[in-house]
Design a protein around this motif. Sequence first.
Motif, mmCIF file in Angstrom:
data_model
loop_
_atom_site.group_PDB
_atom_site.id
_atom_site.type_symbol
_atom_site.label_atom_id
_atom_site.label_comp_id
_atom_site.label_asym_id
_atom_site.label_seq_id
_atom_site.Cartn_x
_atom_site.Cartn_y
_atom_site.Cartn_z
ATOM 1 N N SER A 160 0.824 -1.213 0.000
ATOM 2 C CA SER A 160 0.000 0.000 0.000
ATOM 3 C C SER A 160 0.857 1.261 0.000
ATOM 4 O O SER A 160 0.362 2.354 -0.281
ATOM 5 C CB SER A 160 -0.943 0.013 1.215
ATOM 6 O OG SER A 160 -0.241 0.274 2.422
ATOM 7 N N ARG A 161 2.144 1.146 0.302
ATOM 8 C CA ARG A 161 3.054 2.287 0.220
ATOM 9 C C ARG A 161 3.438 2.619 -1.220
ATOM 10 O O ARG A 161 3.931 3.707 -1.500
ATOM 11 C CB ARG A 161 4.346 2.002 0.998
ATOM 12 C CG ARG A 161 4.203 1.966 2.505
ATOM 13 C CD ARG A 161 5.567 1.777 3.156
ATOM 14 N NE ARG A 161 5.514 2.023 4.598
ATOM 15 C CZ ARG A 161 6.587 2.135 5.377
ATOM 16 N NH1 ARG A 161 7.788 2.026 4.841
ATOM 17 N NH2 ARG A 161 6.457 2.352 6.670
ATOM 18 N N TRP A 162 3.224 1.674 -2.111
ATOM 19 C CA TRP A 162 3.721 1.805 -3.484
ATOM 20 C C TRP A 162 2.637 1.972 -4.537
ATOM 21 O O TRP A 162 2.905 2.502 -5.613
ATOM 22 C CB TRP A 162 4.549 0.563 -3.845
ATOM 23 C CG TRP A 162 5.775 0.393 -3.021
ATOM 24 C CD1 TRP A 162 5.864 -0.238 -1.818
ATOM 25 C CD2 TRP A 162 7.098 0.851 -3.323
ATOM 26 N NE1 TRP A 162 7.159 -0.201 -1.358
ATOM 27 C CE2 TRP A 162 7.935 0.460 -2.269
ATOM 28 C CE3 TRP A 162 7.648 1.546 -4.400
ATOM 29 C CZ2 TRP A 162 9.296 0.745 -2.245
ATOM 30 C CZ3 TRP A 162 9.009 1.825 -4.388
ATOM 31 C CH2 TRP A 162 9.818 1.430 -3.321
ATOM 32 N N TYR A 163 1.414 1.502 -4.236
ATOM 33 C CA TYR A 163 0.395 1.431 -5.286
ATOM 34 C C TYR A 163 -0.855 2.218 -4.939
ATOM 35 O O TYR A 163 -1.228 2.349 -3.770
ATOM 36 C CB TYR A 163 0.000 -0.027 -5.535
ATOM 37 C CG TYR A 163 1.113 -0.860 -6.120
ATOM 38 C CD1 TYR A 163 1.460 -0.741 -7.463
ATOM 39 C CD2 TYR A 163 1.828 -1.760 -5.327
ATOM 40 C CE1 TYR A 163 2.480 -1.510 -8.003
ATOM 41 C CE2 TYR A 163 2.854 -2.532 -5.861
ATOM 42 C CZ TYR A 163 3.179 -2.401 -7.197
ATOM 43 O OH TYR A 163 4.192 -3.149 -7.730
ATOM 44 N N ARG A 164 -1.531 2.706 -5.971
ATOM 45 C CA ARG A 164 -2.832 3.338 -5.811
ATOM 46 C C ARG A 164 -3.885 2.301 -5.444
ATOM 47 O O ARG A 164 -3.688 1.104 -5.608
ATOM 48 C CB ARG A 164 -3.265 3.991 -7.129
ATOM 49 C CG ARG A 164 -2.535 5.242 -7.506
ATOM 50 C CD ARG A 164 -3.373 5.897 -8.586
ATOM 51 N NE ARG A 164 -2.573 6.718 -9.461
ATOM 52 C CZ ARG A 164 -3.010 7.167 -10.620
ATOM 53 N NH1 ARG A 164 -4.221 6.836 -11.039
ATOM 54 N NH2 ARG A 164 -2.262 7.935 -11.372
ATOM 55 N N ARG A 165 -5.030 2.809 -5.006
ATOM 56 C CA ARG A 165 -6.124 1.933 -4.578
ATOM 57 C C ARG A 165 -6.520 0.944 -5.667
ATOM 58 O O ARG A 165 -6.675 -0.253 -5.421
ATOM 59 C CB ARG A 165 -7.324 2.799 -4.190
ATOM 60 C CG ARG A 165 -8.518 2.017 -3.683
ATOM 61 C CD ARG A 165 -9.682 2.951 -3.382
ATOM 62 N NE ARG A 165 -10.267 3.471 -4.606
ATOM 63 C CZ ARG A 165 -10.283 4.771 -4.926
ATOM 64 N NH1 ARG A 165 -9.760 5.664 -4.127
ATOM 65 N NH2 ARG A 165 -10.847 5.166 -6.057
ATOM 66 N N SER A 166 -6.691 1.417 -6.893
ATOM 67 C CA SER A 166 -7.136 0.539 -7.986
ATOM 68 C C SER A 166 -6.052 -0.447 -8.390
ATOM 69 O O SER A 166 -6.345 -1.550 -8.874
ATOM 70 C CB SER A 166 -7.540 1.377 -9.208
ATOM 71 O OG SER A 166 -6.444 2.137 -9.675
ATOM 72 N N GLU A 167 -4.784 -0.094 -8.184
ATOM 73 C CA GLU A 167 -3.675 -0.963 -8.539
ATOM 74 C C GLU A 167 -3.402 -2.014 -7.465
ATOM 75 O O GLU A 167 -2.875 -3.092 -7.759
ATOM 76 C CB GLU A 167 -2.397 -0.141 -8.743
ATOM 77 C CG GLU A 167 -2.486 0.901 -9.831
ATOM 78 C CD GLU A 167 -1.360 1.923 -9.747
ATOM 79 O OE1 GLU A 167 -1.253 2.747 -10.677
ATOM 80 O OE2 GLU A 167 -0.607 1.910 -8.752
ATOM 81 N N LEU A 168 -3.746 -1.680 -6.231
ATOM 82 C CA LEU A 168 -3.344 -2.512 -5.103
ATOM 83 C C LEU A 168 -4.007 -3.887 -5.139
ATOM 84 O O LEU A 168 -3.367 -4.900 -4.829
ATOM 85 C CB LEU A 168 -3.676 -1.801 -3.787
ATOM 86 C CG LEU A 168 -3.267 -2.518 -2.505
ATOM 87 C CD1 LEU A 168 -1.755 -2.710 -2.456
ATOM 88 C CD2 LEU A 168 -3.738 -1.721 -1.278
ATOM 89 N N THR A 169 -5.283 -3.947 -5.529
ATOM 90 C CA THR A 169 -6.013 -5.211 -5.463
ATOM 91 C C THR A 169 -5.349 -6.298 -6.296
ATOM 92 O O THR A 169 -5.173 -7.429 -5.833
ATOM 93 C CB THR A 169 -7.466 -5.028 -5.933
ATOM 94 O OG1 THR A 169 -8.043 -3.909 -5.268
ATOM 95 C CG2 THR A 169 -8.282 -6.265 -5.634
ATOM 96 N N VAL A 170 -4.968 -5.983 -7.527
ATOM 97 C CA VAL A 170 -4.371 -7.002 -8.384
ATOM 98 C C VAL A 170 -2.977 -7.370 -7.891
ATOM 99 O O VAL A 170 -2.532 -8.521 -8.030
ATOM 100 C CB VAL A 170 -4.338 -6.545 -9.860
ATOM 101 C CG1 VAL A 170 -3.297 -5.453 -10.095
ATOM 102 C CG2 VAL A 170 -4.104 -7.727 -10.784
ATOM 103 N N ARG A 171 -2.257 -6.416 -7.265
ATOM 104 C CA ARG A 171 -0.938 -6.756 -6.708
ATOM 105 C C ARG A 171 -1.083 -7.640 -5.479
ATOM 106 O O ARG A 171 -0.297 -8.559 -5.265
ATOM 107 C CB ARG A 171 -0.157 -5.486 -6.351
ATOM 108 C CG ARG A 171 0.691 -4.935 -7.493
ATOM 109 C CD ARG A 171 -0.157 -4.305 -8.554
ATOM 110 N NE ARG A 171 0.594 -3.875 -9.728
ATOM 111 C CZ ARG A 171 0.029 -3.214 -10.743
ATOM 112 N NH1 ARG A 171 -1.265 -2.927 -10.719
ATOM 113 N NH2 ARG A 171 0.758 -2.881 -11.785
#
Length: 496
Positions: A160-171
Amino acid sequence: MSGDLDIKADMGTETKQVETAEGASQELVYDKAAEGRLRRKIDLMILPTVCILYLCCFIDRANIGNARIAGMEKDLGMVGYDYNAALSMFYASYITFELPANILCKIVGPGWFLPLLTVLFGACSLACGYVTTGPQMFAVRFLLGVFEAGMLPGVAYYLSRWYRRSELTVRLGAYSITGPLAGAFGALMASGILKLDSFAGVSSWRMIFVIEGVATIVLGLIGFATLTDRPETARWLTAEQKHLAEERVRSERVGQTKVLDKIDKKKLLLGIRNPITMSTAVIFLFCNITVQGLTIFMPTIIKSIYANYTVIQQQLYTVPPYAFGLVVTFLVPMFASIYDRRQIFIIMSAPLGIAGYIIFLATKNTTARYAATFLIASSSFSLGALTNAQVSANVVSDTARSSAIGFNVMLGNIGGLISTWSFLPFDGPNYPIGNGLNLATQTGTLIVASVMLLWMRRDNVKKARAEEEELEKIQGLSAEEQEDLDWKHPSFRWRE
């Protein structure tokens, strides 16, 4: 304005209207191509290590199930409920240290904390290969729980320090697939290891623990060199990329002036008391009764279906359900990220599990029961990514995020403790009590997730109506006081 971002795409840039800590509107412009290059670089440098370390974590937790059907209980003199007690010792410490571990992860820094945990729980797995009695196994499993406690919430918080909300789920989905991957890979490894005569002075089931423990320690040591705490300290990012990495994450955090804040008791409690955190943690509790139970007892379940097969054949039959679950676990978070929606996908996961457990309860046909394991594996593993992404999306500050994710995983793993007593010896070979319990949890997931989706939509309407009046009330607050509002900021909206 809404707490979500107003995003416009034009000529290769993104313009975002965001709230500053004082409630004013600020325009931030990003080069979409530059952001894409940054995202790919972060994916390349962060995700492989995170996925490998969590794969080790899951294998070292679940390999006791493979050791069980290879003769562990007989050699250690374990009888009756001793196996269930060994599983419970792990979860007793795992649950206790979950939340403190994630707060410690924030203090120490994930770049050091996560590899250190990996080395320590790898050592515990190694030690399992040399125990000679049941009580010794209980003690080592307790220590394993202490050191593994920080991994799942720590990795979710770290990403969560690196990705936006929409990007975080798939990561999160990318590392969550290591759950079913660990089940499949662990079974294949166990099958191969059991063909060896001996290793490091041990033989039979002991080799499973020793070989997998040594591999975990080596990979943990490599992790010290490949993980970095945050964009600011990443040597592989340019100064411009570091600034972009921090700004794009901060832009989604209503009322916040920085990405990493100092630990604040008020925000820690806000992360836990958040309605979405609490309801999602209940869903994760239900989920873990199924996931952990399936992981630990899959070899036992397969043995009950194919009782006349050899041990190695039974180990191999556990692989296909995990492989199928792996594919689904990747696809579901991917679509959740594309649509930036998590709650609806949580709801959609439940019917597959419900169908699977109905089959287990309704028939003794081996083909149908084996097919049911595919449905269950495909319904549950993705919830790890979806629930952690959901609680992360519905708090604002870094501090609240660390406690929210920690609480979600802590409460969720009470489900893991319950799972250790869901498949008991007297209930075999068809386990109607265990399957009935899991049918209830899958149904509970469907109900809780659906109710909370309706509540979020209704509450967002109320927030929108009262926003202007509430913003006027906080005008006299300092920037720090407004940051402390976190999800109670008038411009914040629940993210579905």
